[in-house]
Enzyme design. Structure first.
Site, PDB file in Angstrom:
ATOM      1  N   LYS A 119       0.866  -1.200   0.000  1.00 28.79           N
ATOM      2  CA  LYS A 119       0.000   0.000   0.000  1.00 28.79           C
ATOM      3  C   LYS A 119       0.890   1.233   0.000  1.00 28.79           C
ATOM      4  O   LYS A 119       1.420   1.627   1.024  1.00 28.79           O
ATOM      5  CB  LYS A 119      -0.903  -0.005   1.238  1.00 28.79           C
ATOM      6  CG  LYS A 119      -2.240   0.650   1.029  1.00 28.79           C
ATOM      7  CD  LYS A 119      -2.384   2.148   1.041  1.00 28.79           C
ATOM      8  CE  LYS A 119      -1.927   3.010   2.122  1.00 28.79           C
ATOM      9  NZ  LYS A 119      -1.808   4.426   1.670  1.00 28.79           N
TER      10      LYS A 119
ATOM     11  N   GLU B  38       9.518   1.754  10.666  1.00 32.15           N
ATOM     12  CA  GLU B  38      10.601   2.706  10.370  1.00 32.15           C
ATOM     13  C   GLU B  38       9.954   4.077  10.406  1.00 32.15           C
ATOM     14  O   GLU B  38       9.193   4.426   9.499  1.00 32.15           O
ATOM     15  CB  GLU B  38      11.187   2.445   8.983  1.00 32.15           C
ATOM     16  CG  GLU B  38      11.827   1.083   8.783  1.00 32.15           C
ATOM     17  CD  GLU B  38      13.136   0.944   9.516  1.00 32.15           C
ATOM     18  OE1 GLU B  38      13.698   1.959   9.954  1.00 32.15           O
ATOM     19  OE2 GLU B  38      13.596  -0.200   9.667  1.00 32.15           O
TER      20      GLU B  38
ATOM     21  N   CYS C  42      13.582  10.781   6.243  1.00 32.69           N
ATOM     22  CA  CYS C  42      13.561  10.424   7.668  1.00 32.69           C
ATOM     23  C   CYS C  42      14.932  10.654   8.291  1.00 32.69           C
ATOM     24  O   CYS C  42      15.041  10.979   9.462  1.00 32.69           O
ATOM     25  CB  CYS C  42      13.144   8.982   7.820  1.00 32.69           C
ATOM     26  SG  CYS C  42      14.189   7.834   6.924  1.00 32.69           S
TER      27      CYS C  42
ATOM     28  N   GLU D 255       9.658  16.846  14.035  1.00 31.36           N
ATOM     29  CA  GLU D 255      10.121  16.520  12.688  1.00 31.36           C
ATOM     30  C   GLU D 255       9.335  17.393  11.701  1.00 31.36           C
ATOM     31  O   GLU D 255       8.119  17.250  11.587  1.00 31.36           O
ATOM     32  CB  GLU D 255       9.890  15.043  12.379  1.00 31.36           C
ATOM     33  CG  GLU D 255      10.432  14.675  11.021  1.00 31.36           C
ATOM     34  CD  GLU D 255      10.131  13.250  10.624  1.00 31.36           C
ATOM     35  OE1 GLU D 255       8.984  12.816  10.794  1.00 31.36           O
ATOM     36  OE2 GLU D 255      11.054  12.579  10.146  1.00 31.36           O
TER      37      GLU D 255
HETATM   38  P1  NDP Z   1       2.276   8.720   7.254  1.00 27.03           P
HETATM   39  O1  NDP Z   1       2.547   8.002   8.500  1.00 27.03           O
HETATM   40  O2  NDP Z   1       1.181   9.704   7.215  1.00 27.03           O
HETATM   41  O3  NDP Z   1       1.940   7.698   6.063  1.00 27.03           O
HETATM   42  C1  NDP Z   1       2.764   6.609   5.737  1.00 27.03           C
HETATM   43  C2  NDP Z   1       1.920   5.557   5.063  1.00 27.03           C
HETATM   44  O4  NDP Z   1       0.959   5.057   5.982  1.00 27.03           O
HETATM   45  C3  NDP Z   1       1.114   6.084   3.877  1.00 27.03           C
HETATM   46  O5  NDP Z   1       1.001   5.062   2.899  1.00 27.03           O
HETATM   47  C4  NDP Z   1      -0.232   6.355   4.502  1.00 27.03           C
HETATM   48  O6  NDP Z   1      -1.255   6.385   3.555  1.00 27.03           O
HETATM   49  C5  NDP Z   1      -0.332   5.163   5.434  1.00 27.03           C
HETATM   50  N1  NDP Z   1      -1.288   5.292   6.526  1.00 27.03           N
HETATM   51  C6  NDP Z   1      -1.726   6.418   7.146  1.00 27.03           C
HETATM   52  N2  NDP Z   1      -2.624   6.095   8.119  1.00 27.03           N
HETATM   53  C7  NDP Z   1      -2.738   4.739   8.121  1.00 27.03           C
HETATM   54  C8  NDP Z   1      -3.498   3.802   8.886  1.00 27.03           C
HETATM   55  N3  NDP Z   1      -4.337   4.185   9.848  1.00 27.03           N
HETATM   56  N4  NDP Z   1      -3.363   2.493   8.620  1.00 27.03           N
HETATM   57  C9  NDP Z   1      -2.529   2.072   7.658  1.00 27.03           C
HETATM   58  N5  NDP Z   1      -1.798   2.907   6.876  1.00 27.03           N
HETATM   59  C10 NDP Z   1      -1.883   4.227   7.118  1.00 27.03           C
HETATM   60  O7  NDP Z   1       3.645   9.325   6.850  1.00 27.03           O
HETATM   61  P2  NDP Z   1       3.942  10.321   5.687  1.00 27.03           P
HETATM   62  O8  NDP Z   1       3.334   9.786   4.436  1.00 27.03           O
HETATM   63  O9  NDP Z   1       3.581  11.673   6.164  1.00 27.03           O
HETATM   64  O10 NDP Z   1       5.523  10.157   5.533  1.00 27.03           O
HETATM   65  C11 NDP Z   1       6.406  10.910   6.236  1.00 27.03           C
HETATM   66  C12 NDP Z   1       6.915  10.173   7.451  1.00 27.03           C
HETATM   67  O11 NDP Z   1       7.594   8.980   7.096  1.00 27.03           O
HETATM   68  C13 NDP Z   1       7.930  11.003   8.201  1.00 27.03           C
HETATM   69  O12 NDP Z   1       7.640  11.034   9.571  1.00 27.03           O
HETATM   70  C14 NDP Z   1       9.240  10.274   7.959  1.00 27.03           C
HETATM   71  O13 NDP Z   1      10.198  10.463   8.923  1.00 27.03           O
HETATM   72  C15 NDP Z   1       8.802   8.870   7.838  1.00 27.03           C
HETATM   73  N6  NDP Z   1       9.816   8.082   7.128  1.00 27.03           N
HETATM   74  C16 NDP Z   1      10.586   7.177   7.824  1.00 27.03           C
HETATM   75  C17 NDP Z   1      11.600   6.477   7.207  1.00 27.03           C
HETATM   76  C18 NDP Z   1      12.439   5.483   7.969  1.00 27.03           C
HETATM   77  O14 NDP Z   1      13.061   4.638   7.336  1.00 27.03           O
HETATM   78  N7  NDP Z   1      12.511   5.548   9.292  1.00 27.03           N
HETATM   79  C19 NDP Z   1      11.886   6.668   5.783  1.00 27.03           C
HETATM   80  C20 NDP Z   1      11.047   7.637   5.159  1.00 27.03           C
HETATM   81  C21 NDP Z   1      10.040   8.303   5.821  1.00 27.03           C
HETATM   82  P3  NDP Z   1      -1.726   7.769   2.881  1.00 27.03           P
HETATM   83  O15 NDP Z   1      -0.519   8.610   2.684  1.00 27.03           O
HETATM   84  O16 NDP Z   1      -2.317   7.323   1.609  1.00 27.03           O
HETATM   85  O17 NDP Z   1      -2.705   8.363   3.806  1.00 27.03           O
END
Ligand code: NDP
Length: 498
Positions: free
Chosen positions: A183, A258, A292, A391
């Protein structure tokens, strides 16, 4: 199909289930090009019932399909064919990713796409070398530990590096024989869907990798909550990760998370200051600041602070900002209007908190309706203020002086996150004290962002749960089974015998 510069965009995106594209059955959402600031495609969301169909396809492929039972040589062959196919189509994937995320094309070509392909090559090599365990300490018995694929994995990725991050999740799950449902973020589905299609063209059997598109709280939630999902691998924000772990607990599916970071980039007077400056700029401004592992808290020893900050600001002002398709561009647009507004709100907050915005802090309307923000550097009054703790996830650096190793460690570790840290010094005792004292999953010394795929990657504290990387992925995507066999038939007590 809408014509693009070199490739074409799909007019409507749906799901990919059991080896075939499949129209989404839910609401439709616009898919934006952040450089243009307008929609360029439409995504048809997967409802909970379509998520169920995708999970069922993965269950069938797991229970009855060839993949989990295939020889290691066979799986290696398919993984290498996928690697080659992704490399053949790297230009197209980079173009799609650029259209959808605003990440500059040069970075996609040089970093994201080679890495995405290499993920499949890496796990092909890894499974050819992985070893098992045998215990013979109990007299008369041999116990062998075998690893079996864990079942169906839910793989959820964010929008900031869609192909690089989801390829790591997919490669590591399927290499060990698991099947999965992917997803991507509903903001950035274009290149990930095409990648899944390319994987099938390379010979992946149907049902091994399925994909659903849609909003996190709807499509993502239905996936994580599905009782047939046996593993959840999530990359995204910390709050979402916390929620996902609670949902997965409903059916006791183990998770790797992550999550976010607010990583310290620590520059000592004993560093090669020119390299430290290059590293600090790369650490916060590459990937448009949306990564991240960004070195977003730049800590500089007081004796060299003023000079370093002056040079940092001068270079930040000279960054070439603009069309991410242009080879010369160094900073593209932010991924969405919401992300742009977030960065601008934090610039305003920095001023309210008594910070000095040394450069940036505004949008760039002269570049058109795209979601462009100026590279921003803020002198913060202390590490406790919110701009130094939250962040922000954009081209936004906070700068703070420190006095010596103890002070640097105290500031760097005063964060709820603990993903990575960067240390710049040529003085060995300083480096040693820092690497021992830092509470982060990765410490990079005199280098920015060097990922070793064999080694575990992940965060301390609220930056994550579990690790990604060779052995860590093997442990996560497999179940251990112990088979105990006597060397000679053991004497059995004859219950109920004469
Ligand atoms: P989100 O947590 O909002 O979303 C990440 C994914 O989770 C998206 O596909 C989102 O879908 C999905 N999602 C959101 N809510 C749910 C739920 N209730 N159940 C299941 N899936 C869900 O993060 P962002 O998209 O805002 O990404 C940025 C974040 O990712 C930052 O905090 C960053 O630090 C982190 N990140 C961490 C990395 C690591 O390796 N530690 C690497 C890269 C990023 P949708 O967007 O379609 O709503």
């Amino acid at each position: 199909m809408t014509a693009g510069a070199a490739f074409s965009l799909p007019a409507l995106l749906g799901a990919w289930i059991d080896g075939r594209p499949c129209a989404g059955d839910g609401e439709q959402w616009p898919v934006f090009n952040p450089a243009l600031g307008r929609p360029v495609s439409v995504l048809a969301e997967s409802s909970a019932s379509q998520v169920d169909a995708a999970v069922k396809a993965a269950v069938t492929a797991f229970e009855r399909g060839p993949w989990p039972r295939a020889s290691v040589e066979h799986r290696q062959g398919v993984l290498r064919a996928i690697q080659a196919q992704l490399l053949r189509h790297a230009e197209e994937l980079a173009w799609l990713e650029c259209q959808n995320t605003g990440i500059v094309l040069r970075e996609l070509r040089q970093r994201h796409l080679p890495r995405a392909a290499a993920n499949f090559g890496f796990f092909a090599d890894y499974i050819g070398q992985s070893a098992g365990q045998v215990y013979r300490q109990t007299p008369g018995y041999t116990s062998t530990v075998v690893r079996e694929p864990a079942g169906v994995a839910a793989l959820i990725s964010p929008w900031n590096a869609p192909v690089a991050l989801s390829s790591m999740q997919i490669a590591s799950a399927i290499a060990f024989g698991a099947t999965c449902v992917v997803k991507p973020s509903e903001q950035s589905p274009l290149a990930v869907l095409r990648m899944v299609e390319l994987m099938h063209e390379a010979g992946l059997p149907p049902g091994v990798v399925n994909l659903v598109n849609g909003r996190g709280p709807l499509t993502g939630e239905a996936l994580v909550a599905h009782p047939d999902v046996r593993r959840v691998c999530f990359t995204g924000g910390t709050e979402t990760g916390r929620h996902i772990m609670q949902t997965a607990a409903g059916h006791l599916a183990p998770c790797t998370l992550e999550l976010g970071g607010k990583s310290a980039n620590i520059v000592f007077e004993s560093a090669d200051l020119g390299r430290a400056l290059d590293g600090a700029l790369l650490g916060i401004f590459s990937n448009n600041g949306q990564q991240c592992l960004a070195g977003s808290r730049i800590l500089v020893q007081r004796s060299v602070f003023d000079d370093f900050v002056e040079r940092f600001v001068e270079r930040a002002r000279r960054l070439r900002i603009g069309d991410p398709m242009d080879e010369a561009t160094e900073l593209g647009p932010l991924a969405s209007q919401a992300q742009l507004q977030r960065v601008l709100r934090y610039a305003a907050l920095a001023r309210e908190e008594g910070g000095r915005v040394l450069t940036g802090g505004a949008a760039i309307p002269a570049l058109g309706p795209g979601f462009y923000a100026e590279p921003t550097a803020v002198l913060v009054p202390g590490n406790a203020c919110r701009v130094a703790q939250d962040e922000i996830f954009g081209p936004f650096a906070t700068l703070l002086p420190f006095d010596g190793v103890e002070d640097a460690l105290a500031i760097a570790n005063a964060s709820r996150y603990g993903l990575v840290s960067y240390v710049w010094s040529d003085h060995l005792p300083t480096v040693t004290a820092m690497t021992e004292g830092l509470r982060t999953g990765v410490v990079w010394v005199n280098t920015p962002m060097t990922r070793e795929l064999r080694a575990p990657f992940g965060g301390f504290k609220e930056s994550g749960v579990g690790r990604q990387g060779g052995a860590a992925c093997e442990a996560f995507f497999t179940e251990e089974k112990v088979v105990t066999v006597p060397i000679v038939p053991p004497v059995l007590r004859r219950l109920g015998g004469q």
